[in-house]
Write a protein that holds these residues in place. Structure first.
Motif, PDB file in Angstrom:
ATOM      1  N   LYS A   1       0.813  -1.221   0.000  1.00 12.98           N
ATOM      2  CA  LYS A   1       0.000   0.000   0.000  1.00 12.98           C
ATOM      3  C   LYS A   1       0.849   1.276   0.000  1.00 12.98           C
ATOM      4  O   LYS A   1       0.409   2.317  -0.486  1.00 12.98           O
ATOM      5  N   ALA A   2       2.081   1.190   0.505  1.00 14.19           N
ATOM      6  CA  ALA A   2       2.946   2.370   0.517  1.00 14.19           C
ATOM      7  C   ALA A   2       3.433   2.733  -0.886  1.00 14.19           C
ATOM      8  O   ALA A   2       3.902   3.855  -1.115  1.00 14.19           O
ATOM      9  N   ASN A   3       3.320   1.794  -1.835  1.00 17.57           N
ATOM     10  CA  ASN A   3       3.819   2.028  -3.194  1.00 17.57           C
ATOM     11  C   ASN A   3       2.759   2.587  -4.141  1.00 17.57           C
ATOM     12  O   ASN A   3       3.074   2.918  -5.283  1.00 17.57           O
ATOM     13  N   PHE A   4       1.492   2.648  -3.689  1.00 16.11           N
ATOM     14  CA  PHE A   4       0.423   3.129  -4.565  1.00 16.11           C
ATOM     15  C   PHE A   4       0.304   4.653  -4.490  1.00 16.11           C
ATOM     16  O   PHE A   4       0.572   5.259  -3.442  1.00 16.11           O
ATOM     17  N   GLN A   5      -0.107   5.230  -5.589  1.00 18.31           N
ATOM     18  CA  GLN A   5      -0.296   6.676  -5.626  1.00 18.31           C
ATOM     19  C   GLN A   5      -1.486   7.067  -4.757  1.00 18.31           C
ATOM     20  O   GLN A   5      -2.549   6.445  -4.805  1.00 18.31           O
TER      21      GLN A   5
ATOM     22  N   SER B   1      -5.479   6.988  -5.481  1.00 18.40           N
ATOM     23  CA  SER B   1      -5.791   6.094  -6.597  1.00 18.40           C
ATOM     24  C   SER B   1      -6.716   4.980  -6.099  1.00 18.40           C
ATOM     25  O   SER B   1      -6.886   4.773  -4.892  1.00 18.40           O
ATOM     26  N   PHE B   2      -7.312   4.221  -7.035  1.00 18.08           N
ATOM     27  CA  PHE B   2      -8.246   3.160  -6.663  1.00 18.08           C
ATOM     28  C   PHE B   2      -7.563   2.093  -5.809  1.00 18.08           C
ATOM     29  O   PHE B   2      -8.090   1.664  -4.782  1.00 18.08           O
TER      30      PHE B   2
ATOM     31  N   LEU C   1      -8.298   1.083  -1.940  1.00 21.03           N
ATOM     32  CA  LEU C   1      -8.650  -0.307  -1.651  1.00 21.03           C
ATOM     33  C   LEU C   1      -7.722  -0.889  -0.588  1.00 21.03           C
ATOM     34  O   LEU C   1      -8.159  -1.635   0.299  1.00 21.03           O
ATOM     35  N   ALA C   2      -6.448  -0.543  -0.668  1.00 21.46           N
ATOM     36  CA  ALA C   2      -5.470  -1.078   0.277  1.00 21.46           C
ATOM     37  C   ALA C   2      -5.640  -0.522   1.688  1.00 21.46           C
ATOM     38  O   ALA C   2      -5.154  -1.124   2.651  1.00 21.46           O
TER      39      ALA C   2
ATOM     40  N   ILE D   1      -8.496  -0.220   3.284  1.00 17.78           N
ATOM     41  CA  ILE D   1      -9.644  -0.823   3.972  1.00 17.78           C
ATOM     42  C   ILE D   1      -9.131  -1.871   4.960  1.00 17.78           C
ATOM     43  O   ILE D   1      -8.382  -2.772   4.573  1.00 17.78           O
ATOM     44  N   PRO D   2      -9.511  -1.778   6.243  1.00 16.78           N
ATOM     45  CA  PRO D   2      -9.074  -2.791   7.218  1.00 16.78           C
ATOM     46  C   PRO D   2      -9.488  -4.197   6.784  1.00 16.78           C
ATOM     47  O   PRO D   2     -10.565  -4.398   6.225  1.00 16.78           O
ATOM     48  N   ALA D   3      -8.623  -5.167   7.070  1.00 14.20           N
ATOM     49  CA  ALA D   3      -8.831  -6.532   6.583  1.00 14.20           C
ATOM     50  C   ALA D   3     -10.146  -7.144   7.047  1.00 14.20           C
ATOM     51  O   ALA D   3     -10.769  -7.919   6.326  1.00 14.20           O
ATOM     52  N   ILE D   4     -10.598  -6.783   8.259  1.00 21.76           N
ATOM     53  CA  ILE D   4     -11.831  -7.370   8.778  1.00 21.76           C
ATOM     54  C   ILE D   4     -13.026  -7.008   7.897  1.00 21.76           C
ATOM     55  O   ILE D   4     -13.967  -7.781   7.752  1.00 21.76           O
ATOM     56  N   TYR D   5     -12.972  -5.833   7.242  1.00 23.52           N
ATOM     57  CA  TYR D   5     -14.092  -5.404   6.413  1.00 23.52           C
ATOM     58  C   TYR D   5     -14.031  -6.006   5.004  1.00 23.52           C
ATOM     59  O   TYR D   5     -14.982  -5.891   4.238  1.00 23.52           O
ATOM     60  N   ILE D   6     -12.911  -6.645   4.681  1.00 24.01           N
ATOM     61  CA  ILE D   6     -12.794  -7.355   3.404  1.00 24.01           C
ATOM     62  C   ILE D   6     -13.435  -8.737   3.499  1.00 24.01           C
ATOM     63  O   ILE D   6     -13.768  -9.358   2.491  1.00 24.01           O
TER      64      ILE D   6
END
Length: 625
Positions: A486-490, A493-494, A498-499, A501-506
């Protein structure tokens, strides 16, 4: 560290290695002895072993951090795993699983779906899941024990060549502890694991009692009351979590805002939703299921699972509560000062308290206890996952007719391979919390749907199971890769959004995709052979949608009865969750000197224990093996 503390830890390590190697000779008789102890180990030893395996140091460090930050309501964070799947196992699943009389969870799948192509596909995907999950847990242990040992021990073991760090000190410590544990686990199999875990459980209980007594004697009621508020000790909550810290400690509330649990009502709702399906899905194919399959009878499988619940939570939370009380009084004021504990690394609260606020002697015993917690959990996973590689993949598909000596040697190789892969994954993990969330919310999310359906729906077949598990694991893996990068995404951006979002909500997304794969795989392929279904239903006798199978069996044997215990089982599960929760809250309230709530928790524990005696235990006594 004082000499006496080092001596206590050294004696513990020598004793553990000695016991593990001493009993290892019993494991050489065959795979059944190596992985299941020949189904000869008494249920209470297996229960102590199972409880010891759940008493891990990484989880304990994480629980100390969340109890410190969130207060009493933090016990609900445990529902992410969910810990009350142990209640479902105790009430009905242990008996269902043990009646299969096989060696591993994936071999058990063949009794449900048959040994045709569909059955083998489902069998293979469970074996792969078991190995992947074990690798993930080993990474979790690697990350946790390294941080823990670095803060506690005074020696810098970093490997540096030409100013380049090859291994950090925490990585070196983790590798040394993992190597020692792997030696006796690989050599002795289940016998060594159970023997050492029973020893380790005793050490952990002593450590928990000592730290609780020390905290109770040295910290006054007034000191505790000056730090925590009434809200900290309350288990009631609104949809949004405001935090319970006031005055100079309000910075802790800001930390709560950044951890992803601000919408606490939604978080609890999601945990309950996931927990129900995950609990009925049953234990994952790991050491917990292995303990069930190792029991001598169906009745003892149920006893063992109930005993695990009873012996685990009170001593564990005495230790956690004692450490948190010391942290609240001694560490909280310094955490907000320059050079204090990094607020984003709550897992270091445990080693910081031990290092600075525990006296000589007790420190050594506590460290030995926490080291025991790590070694017992780690050894349980190292012993369970090779069973799937050797018995369910190597033996079944490649070398079905080799000698016991050959299979045990392959088990040794498989054990080392799993450990090495887990350690490699641990090198790239950001924190204990990130691995915890991946395992609990993503990886297990891919497991839930297919394993829920396998119990309750007769039409669900091997291809449905395979595609349900596969689709869930693919989505889970994508979620993990997004989180790690997630640190590498602009920003904005989408993929970045998306990155975040806490894992529990995925979990609902993973669950729905897995459910869709399960239904499509089932409805587009033929049903499982009726003879296989009848044999499974006759042995296991689950409740659910089994009417066609029940009718077919009834035509052959009119003495066959239908399982009508669904309502009573669910009622017992609800009572069991309350029972389990009281065992967590009782030591917490006792340690913070909230005596009215301590008495309430004790009364709830006694009442639920009495109810379960009549509604569950008396029924288990009538089981026929």
């Amino acid at each position: 560290m004082d000499f006496i503390d080092v001596l206590i830890i050294s004696l513990y390590i020598i004793l553990t290695l000695g016991v593990g190697i001493w009993v290892s000779k019993k494991a050489s008789k065959g795979l059944d002895y190596y992985f299941l102890g020949g189904k000869s180990i008494k249920w209470y030893y297996l229960g102590l072993s199972n409880g010891s395996g759940m008493f891990d140091v990484s989880g304990t460090a994480w629980m100390v951090g969340i109890l410190f930050l969130y207060g009493a309501k933090s016990f609900m964070f445990m529902w992410m795993w969910p810990i009350w799947n142990q209640i479902f196992i105790m009430i009905f699943l242990a008996a269902w699983i043990r009646r299969s009389n096989i060696m591993t969870g994936s071999e058990w799948i063949l009794t449900r779906f048959g040994d045709d192509r569909a059955g083998r596909a489902s069998h293979l995907i469970v074996a792969i899941f078991a190995v992947v999950a074990s690798i993930g847990f080993i990474a979790y242990f690697f990350e946790g024990v390294g941080k823990f040992m670095t803060v506690i021990l005074p020696w810098d073991l970093a490997f540096v060549i030409n100013d380049s760090i090859l291994l950090t000190s925490d990585q070196t410590y983790a590798l040394l502890i993992i190597l020692l544990t792997t030696i006796y686990t690989v050599k002795g199999g289940m016998f060594s694991v159970v023997a050492t875990e029973v020893l380790q459980y005793g050490i952990m209980v002593i450590a928990g009692i000592l730290i609780a007594v020390y905290a109770f004697i040295t910290v006054t009621d007034v000191e505790i009351a000056s730090v925590i508020s009434a809200e900290w000790s309350s288990i009631l909550f609104d949809m949004e979590l405001e935090g319970s810290w006031t005055g100079k400690y309000e910075a802790f509330n800001e930390l709560i805002d950044t951890q992803g649990y601000k919408m606490f009502g939604a978080f609890i709702g999601m945990s309950l939703f996931k927990g129900f399906f995950a609990s009925i899905a049953g234990p994952t194919p790991s050491y917990d299921m292995q303990r069930i399959l190792s029991t001598r009878t169906v009745k003892e499988a149920a006893y063992m699972s109930g005993f695990t619940n009873l012996i685990l939570f009170i001593p564990r939370y005495l230790l956690i509560g004692g450490v948190v009380v010391l942290a609240l009084v001694h560490l909280a004021p310094t955490m907000l000062q320059p050079g204090g504990v990094n607020l984003n690394e709550l897992e270091v609260i445990l080693p910081k308290v031990i290092n600075n606020h525990i006296p000589v002697g007790i420190k050594g015993l506590l460290l030995a206890g926490l080291l025991a917690a790590f070694m017992s959990t780690f050894s349980a996973f190292v012993n369970s996952s090779p069973a799937y590689i050797v018995n369910d993949i190597y033996k079944k598909y490649f070398k079905p007719s080799e000698t016991n000596e050959h299979y045990i040697k392959v088990s040794h190789v498989a054990s080392f391979a799993v450990v090495i892969l887990g350690v490699i994954m641990g090198f790239f993990a950001d924190s204990i919390n990130s691995i915890t969330l991946w395992i609990t919310s993503a990886l297990y999310g891919g497991y839930v749907a297919a394993n829920f359906l396998k119990w309750i729906w007769w039409r669900f077949n091997g291809w449905g199971y395979f595609w349900g598990m596969t689709s869930g694991l693919i989505i889970a893996t994508l979620q993990f890769l997004l989180d790690q990068n997630k640190a590498n995404f602009q920003v904005d951006s989408f993929l970045y959004d998306l990155a975040q979002i806490p894992a529990i909500y995925i979990f609902p997304v993973i669950f729905i995709v897995s459910l869709l794969g399960s239904f499509l795989g089932t409805l587009l392929t033929p049903a499982t052979n009726m003879d296989t279904l009848k044999a499974f239903y006759f042995n296991v006798r689950p409740w659910g949608f089994w009417k066609p199978v029940y009718k077919a069996l009834k035509l052959e044997d009119n003495t066959v009865t239908k399982n009508t215990n669904f309502s009573m089982d669910m009622l017992n599960c609800i009572i069991g969750v309350v029972w389990q929760s009281s065992m967590i809250l009782l030591p917490i309230y006792f340690m913070i000197r909230d005596y009215p709530k301590t008495i309430i928790a004790l009364i709830v524990f006694l009442i639920t224990t009495i109810i379960l005696k009549y509604t569950w235990l008396d029924k288990v006594k009538k089981y026929k093996d």
